[in-house]
Design an enzyme around this catalytic site. Sequence first.
Site, PDB file in Angstrom:
ATOM      1  N   LYS A 173      48.989  -7.995  13.823  1.00 47.71           N
ATOM      2  CA  LYS A 173      48.106  -7.378  13.994  1.00 47.71           C
ATOM      3  C   LYS A 173      46.824  -7.594  13.317  1.00 47.71           C
ATOM      4  CE  LYS A 173      48.188  -3.489  16.425  1.00 47.71           C
ATOM      5  NZ  LYS A 173      48.871  -3.343  17.713  1.00 47.71           N
ATOM      6  N   GLY A 207      45.138  11.902  23.810  1.00 50.02           N
ATOM      7  CA  GLY A 207      44.230  10.702  23.970  1.00 50.02           C
ATOM      8  C   GLY A 207      43.687  10.634  25.767  1.00 50.02           C
ATOM      9  N   GLY A 210      42.135   7.345  26.410  1.00 52.86           N
ATOM     10  CA  GLY A 210      41.874   5.868  26.430  1.00 52.86           C
ATOM     11  C   GLY A 210      42.549   5.086  27.499  1.00 52.86           C
ATOM     12  N   ASN A 211      42.974   3.713  27.268  1.00 49.40           N
ATOM     13  CA  ASN A 211      43.246   3.054  28.395  1.00 49.40           C
ATOM     14  C   ASN A 211      44.829   3.415  28.406  1.00 49.40           C
ATOM     15  OD1 ASN A 211      43.279   0.665  29.873  1.00 49.40           O
ATOM     16  ND2 ASN A 211      44.817  -0.175  28.460  1.00 49.40           N
ATOM     17  N   ASP A 232      43.027  -3.850  21.562  1.00 53.93           N
ATOM     18  CA  ASP A 232      43.689  -2.587  20.866  1.00 53.93           C
ATOM     19  C   ASP A 232      42.634  -1.635  20.949  1.00 53.93           C
ATOM     20  OD1 ASP A 232      45.318  -1.009  18.714  1.00 53.93           O
ATOM     21  OD2 ASP A 232      46.500  -2.627  19.010  1.00 53.93           O
TER      22      ASP A 232
HETATM   23  N1  GLU Z   1      47.749  -3.895  21.289  1.00 60.13           N
HETATM   24  C1  GLU Z   1      48.702  -3.513  22.411  1.00 60.13           C
HETATM   25  C2  GLU Z   1      49.985  -3.248  21.422  1.00 60.13           C
HETATM   26  O1  GLU Z   1      49.803  -2.514  20.483  1.00 60.13           O
HETATM   27  C3  GLU Z   1      49.169  -4.866  22.839  1.00 60.13           C
HETATM   28  C4  GLU Z   1      49.444  -6.224  22.207  1.00 60.13           C
HETATM   29  C5  GLU Z   1      49.253  -7.624  23.025  1.00 60.13           C
HETATM   30  O2  GLU Z   1      49.296  -7.286  23.868  1.00 60.13           O
HETATM   31  O3  GLU Z   1      49.644  -8.602  22.310  1.00 60.13           O
HETATM   32  O4  GLU Z   1      51.219  -3.402  21.910  1.00 60.13           O
END
Ligand code: GLU
Length: 428
Positions: free
Chosen positions: A107, A219, A221-222, A147
Amino acid sequence: METKEFNPFKMAQTQFDGVAKKLNLDEGSSDLLRNALREFHFSIPVRMDDGTHKVFRGFRVQHNDARGPSKGGIRFHPQETEDTVRALAMWMTWKCAVVDIPLGGGKGGVICDPHNLSMAEQEQICRGWARQMAKNVGPLNDVPAPDVMTSAQHMLWMLDEFEVIQGAKYPGFITGKPVGMGGSLGRTEATGYGLIYTVREALKEMNIDIKQTTASVQGFGNVAQFAIELYNEYGGKVVAVSCWDQNDQTSYTFKKNEGIKLAELRSVTDKFGGINKTKAEELGYEILDANMWIEQEVDILLPCAIENQVNGETIKNIKDSVKLIGEGANGPTTPEADAVIKEKGIFLIPDFLANAGGVTCSYFEQVQCNMNYYWEKKEVLEKLDTKMTHAFKAVSDLSRKRKEYMRDAAYIIAISRVAKACRDRGWV
Ligand code: GLU
């Protein structure tokens, strides 16, 4: 977000330790898996539009790559902390393992608030992030993605910078790219849809007709928007959505007893997922306090915002009507709240299973990039449904057979897979 009382990394480690004990995991494996393999902390200098210079702090944590390259998003948030990124990186490892895709967990983040940055300034942050990390990321070792508050455009700037540095095209360096620029159809919908595929399966097991259910969502969001879209398509009714107001940045619950209308609410929402409260009120929405989303007389709660939202305090007001909680966010529920959910016998679909649709589609994006051949949306979503349904069933079977709480069952499967990969490689 980390606060004085809440540290997401401590929570992730506590969850891990509990399951490691159940699994009788050896000391070496535990020690390796309760911490990250690698961490990068760096500065990103940016020339602001007004000619001044500002330095932003960036991070990347590679928690584990025994099963494949580290994988996970990059968040832009003013309250980002090292420990939040550490926790999220660890949850990515379990997420990829529970859906059984050949990737590890990572991350990234930058402490910044995109609300107060021009697109040119955000582009510089993205390019700066890629420059700082160029030697340590790439399709074969660590693959970033969008994210909280980052989008396909941010991914494309990072890709462009990375490719300039490498002097070649590497579409597999990053996922969540725009469609037509190496992105996959269905990626935008994937996390929200994935959540609802698991909700659908859970309701089937509980013998509940999804058409007769109501839900309250935290939420907008997306993740939340596409979860609501598919849940509505299946016939479910969302009566409340909690979200911040785009002007005063305070959160509220937006309620409509006859069911919120997605298109109408979207029409008064900005690109960061902030709703315009005044306009929502004009559209007939009742405006309630932020935490009221959890106090609704509904069958299903879908926390789709950030960490620490279903906690010792907020869970006190949960209604007896709630039968199912599907965690669209990462780490929304604290161990104190978990104890209450367990005691009440509410069916829980834990975060790293429930929201694994995003990374699963990212994996499909990598596969398509490698082939340089792109699938139709229908094909992507069918493959996503198969993967999510399969992972859900494996966790719920184990939970039933061993009488384990769903979160623990998901952890048992994920940790066992990662620990085995580490052992097989001879790391521990
Ligand atoms: N940010 C998203 C998650 O927390 C997707 C991560 C990704 O696609 O690598 O799962």
